[in-house]
Design a protein around this motif. Structure first.
Motif, mmCIF file in Angstrom:
data_model
loop_
_atom_site.group_PDB
_atom_site.id
_atom_site.type_symbol
_atom_site.label_atom_id
_atom_site.label_comp_id
_atom_site.label_asym_id
_atom_site.label_seq_id
_atom_site.Cartn_x
_atom_site.Cartn_y
_atom_site.Cartn_z
ATOM 1 N N VAL A 192 -0.840 7.266 34.316
ATOM 2 C CA VAL A 192 -1.514 8.133 32.509
ATOM 3 C C VAL A 192 -3.026 9.173 33.785
ATOM 4 N N HIS A 193 -3.017 10.300 34.092
ATOM 5 C CA HIS A 193 -3.744 11.056 34.239
ATOM 6 C C HIS A 193 -5.185 10.525 33.163
ATOM 7 N N THR A 194 -5.528 9.724 32.667
ATOM 8 C CA THR A 194 -6.886 9.835 32.120
ATOM 9 C C THR A 194 -8.073 9.224 33.291
ATOM 10 N N PRO A 195 -9.120 9.673 33.292
ATOM 11 C CA PRO A 195 -10.391 9.273 33.344
ATOM 12 C C PRO A 195 -10.715 7.937 33.044
ATOM 13 N N LEU A 196 -11.657 7.102 33.979
ATOM 14 C CA LEU A 196 -12.237 6.132 33.316
ATOM 15 C C LEU A 196 -13.306 6.499 32.863
ATOM 16 N N ALA A 197 -13.671 7.649 32.936
ATOM 17 C CA ALA A 197 -15.312 7.738 32.609
ATOM 18 C C ALA A 197 -14.913 8.185 31.457
ATOM 19 N N ARG A 198 -16.051 7.771 30.119
ATOM 20 C CA ARG A 198 -16.314 7.583 28.852
ATOM 21 C C ARG A 198 -15.516 8.803 28.319
ATOM 22 N N PHE A 219 -18.373 18.504 30.347
ATOM 23 C CA PHE A 219 -16.940 19.893 30.302
ATOM 24 C C PHE A 219 -17.740 20.765 30.011
ATOM 25 N N LEU A 220 -18.545 20.749 28.573
ATOM 26 C CA LEU A 220 -20.096 21.855 28.218
ATOM 27 C C LEU A 220 -20.807 21.952 29.243
ATOM 28 N N ARG A 221 -21.791 20.888 30.572
ATOM 29 C CA ARG A 221 -22.316 21.871 30.872
ATOM 30 C C ARG A 221 -21.825 22.744 32.081
ATOM 31 N N ASN A 222 -20.681 22.656 31.710
ATOM 32 C CA ASN A 222 -19.482 23.862 32.584
ATOM 33 C C ASN A 222 -18.785 25.498 31.938
ATOM 34 N N ASN A 223 -19.047 24.656 30.394
ATOM 35 C CA ASN A 223 -18.655 25.652 29.309
ATOM 36 C C ASN A 223 -18.988 25.444 28.167
ATOM 37 N N ALA A 257 -10.402 18.951 24.139
ATOM 38 C CA ALA A 257 -10.927 17.525 23.971
ATOM 39 C C ALA A 257 -10.055 16.667 24.252
ATOM 40 N N ARG A 258 -8.597 16.769 23.240
ATOM 41 C CA ARG A 258 -7.912 16.015 23.849
ATOM 42 C C ARG A 258 -6.616 15.378 25.193
ATOM 43 N N SER A 259 -6.786 17.286 25.221
ATOM 44 C CA SER A 259 -6.365 17.500 26.886
ATOM 45 C C SER A 259 -6.975 16.591 27.614
ATOM 46 N N LEU A 260 -8.601 17.002 27.930
ATOM 47 C CA LEU A 260 -9.058 15.915 28.917
ATOM 48 C C LEU A 260 -10.206 14.600 28.842
ATOM 49 N N THR A 261 -9.452 14.219 27.564
ATOM 50 C CA THR A 261 -9.439 12.514 27.627
ATOM 51 C C THR A 261 -8.601 11.885 28.076
ATOM 52 N N GLY A 262 -7.488 12.643 27.093
ATOM 53 C CA GLY A 262 -6.148 11.716 27.451
ATOM 54 C C GLY A 262 -5.504 11.301 25.815
ATOM 55 N N ILE A 263 -6.853 11.574 24.786
ATOM 56 C CA ILE A 263 -6.749 10.764 23.242
ATOM 57 C C ILE A 263 -5.745 11.570 22.451
ATOM 58 N N ALA A 264 -5.308 10.859 22.117
ATOM 59 C CA ALA A 264 -3.515 12.113 21.580
ATOM 60 C C ALA A 264 -4.376 12.025 19.546
ATOM 61 N N SER A 265 -5.544 11.576 19.761
ATOM 62 C CA SER A 265 -5.266 11.867 17.949
ATOM 63 C C SER A 265 -6.495 12.592 18.177
ATOM 64 N N VAL A 306 -15.595 11.406 18.492
ATOM 65 C CA VAL A 306 -15.893 11.309 19.692
ATOM 66 C C VAL A 306 -17.212 12.644 18.881
ATOM 67 N N PHE A 307 -17.087 13.638 18.549
ATOM 68 C CA PHE A 307 -18.397 14.622 18.065
ATOM 69 C C PHE A 307 -18.913 14.135 17.450
ATOM 70 N N TYR A 308 -18.515 13.211 16.671
ATOM 71 C CA TYR A 308 -19.551 12.529 15.682
ATOM 72 C C TYR A 308 -20.528 11.781 16.081
ATOM 73 N N LYS A 309 -19.899 11.564 17.214
ATOM 74 C CA LYS A 309 -21.400 9.865 17.090
ATOM 75 C C LYS A 309 -22.264 10.949 18.111
ATOM 76 N N LEU A 310 -21.603 12.100 19.537
ATOM 77 C CA LEU A 310 -22.386 12.737 20.451
ATOM 78 C C LEU A 310 -23.583 14.157 18.981
ATOM 79 N N LYS A 311 -23.167 13.936 18.122
ATOM 80 C CA LYS A 311 -24.012 14.729 17.058
ATOM 81 C C LYS A 311 -24.784 14.302 16.370
ATOM 82 N N LYS A 312 -24.382 12.865 16.160
ATOM 83 C CA LYS A 312 -25.563 12.203 16.059
ATOM 84 C C LYS A 312 -26.765 11.896 16.591
#
Length: 385
Positions: free
Chosen positions: A306-312, A320-324, A332-340, A347-353
């Protein structure tokens, strides 16, 4: 004792007494019951096997190797003239005549000089024309990252690669590399660039598929290249005692002659020292990608890169947001490899919190997106733990 058994005695509650857990380890042998029957477990059934089905089971388990089967219409005279064996013997030591080499390596039968399956796989110009099973490699490109893609995502006609084992491996690697170079992937910089897999990882997976597949199964090796992964499907289940749990530590060669003689080339594709999958794990880790996935199907063994980075996921989204200026759930799904979609929302809500991101104002439903807060802009690390 014919079985590798483990016993565990368990003291249950007084009213239940003592229980004995018996574990029968997987092996390469075909065992018989006390009455001489061979049975195979399928779901809740215990199926009685006879004749050819017992032989197929022995081949599947690795008790016997299909590579030793003689071919009725492929004889030593024809085999001895194949360009590949002549090239091979030019560098082989000790110097040997073709006939002497073939007989000494048990690649032809003693009585009538019939070539074996291993001989055809190793040296025939087109093994698929003389081996009565499908033994080529097919490569398919799907423009999708779906787990089970629709046929409409298939790009063009799948390639069919054939040739003696050494050339088959080289040709397959070249074709896979060419296709992969055309697959775009989204980076954390927001740019689309060719997907990259460690070449040594791809090589080891493809080599293993060629040398360890079950040639008794009438099917080709199938390599499917998706937008986010590469799947290599090798015909036949894992042999002997091998399982996905011990595949990195134990060894079992279903086709020992193919493995051994392929290793005799001056620059062999297989090192034959049991480090193939360790190399894959190390290469993927060095490329900062997740390790391979191993899947045992009904009649195939599948390795998925899988082309999924080890990074969380949180780290990837923040980078990504520091560059865009913003990020959507789809990106985000394409970037992280998360299908759901819902998992990405979490993940968004965690970063928002954590105060790192916030919704982009005025964007709802399918157009909703997220952007960095002042805290997220100022932070160089990940604050959401």
């Amino acid at each position: 004792m014919p079985y590798d058994l483990e016993y565990l005695w368990i003291d249950a509650r007084e009213e239940l007494g003592t229980c004995c857990l018996v574990t029968v380890q997987k092996s390469a042998d075909v065992h018989k019951t006390a009455s001489g029957e061979v049975r195979q477990r399928r779901g809740a059934q215990s199926l009685k096997l006879t004749g050819a089905k017992i032989a197929d089971l022995a081949l599947s388990k690795g008790a016997r190797s299909y590579e030793d089967q003689p071919l009725s219409d492929y004889e030593m005279d024809e085999l001895a003239e194949e360009p590949e064996i002549l090239r091979f013997l030019e560098s082989y030591s000790p110097v040997s005549s073709t006939e002497k080499f073939l007989r000494r390596q048990r690649l032809v039968t003693r009585k009538d000089g019939k070539a074996t399956v291993a001989a055809a796989i190793l040296y025939a110009e087109e093994p698929a024309t003389v081996v009565p099973k499908r033994c080529s490699v097919k490569i398919a490109r799907y423009e999708s990252n779906e787990a089970v893609p629709d046929r409409k995502y298939l790009k063009g006609t799948p390639l069919t690669i054939d040739g003696p084992a050494r050339l088959l491996i080289d040709r397959t690697l070249a074709a896979v590399a060419e296709i992969i170079e055309s697959v775009p992937v989204l980076g954390t910089d927001g740019m689309m660039s060719p997907v990259k897999y460690p070449p040594e990882a791809l090589k080891e997976i493809i080599v293993n598929a060629v040398i360890h597949r079950d040639y008794n199964v009438s099917d080709d090796i199938l390599i499917s290249i998706f937008d986010n992964r590469v799947e290599v499907r090798s015909p036949g289940r894992l042999p002997g005692h091998m399982t996905p749990n011990n595949i990195l530590t134990d060894r079992f060669a279903r086709n020992p002659s193919i493995v051994r003689l392929l290793n005799k080339y001056p620059d062999p594709p297989n090192k034959d020292i049991g480090e193939g999958l360790d190399t894959v794990m190390s290469a993927m880790k060095a490329a900062k990608l997740k390790g391979p996935q191993f899947v045992v199907e009904e009649n195939a063994f599948v390795v998925v890169l899988v082309h999924t980075p080890l990074a969380r996921p949180e780290e990837l989204i923040l980078e990504f947001l520091r560059n865009n200026p913003e990020i959507s759930n789809k990106i985000a799904r394409s970037l992280t490899g998360i299908a759901s979609e819902n998992r990405v929302k979490q993940v968004f809500y965690k970063l928002k919190k954590a105060g790192m991101i916030e919704p982009v104002p005025g964007r709802v439903r399918s157009k909703s997106a997220w952007r960095l807060t002042d805290k997220g802009i100022a932070s160089k690390g990940l604050a959401a733990n």
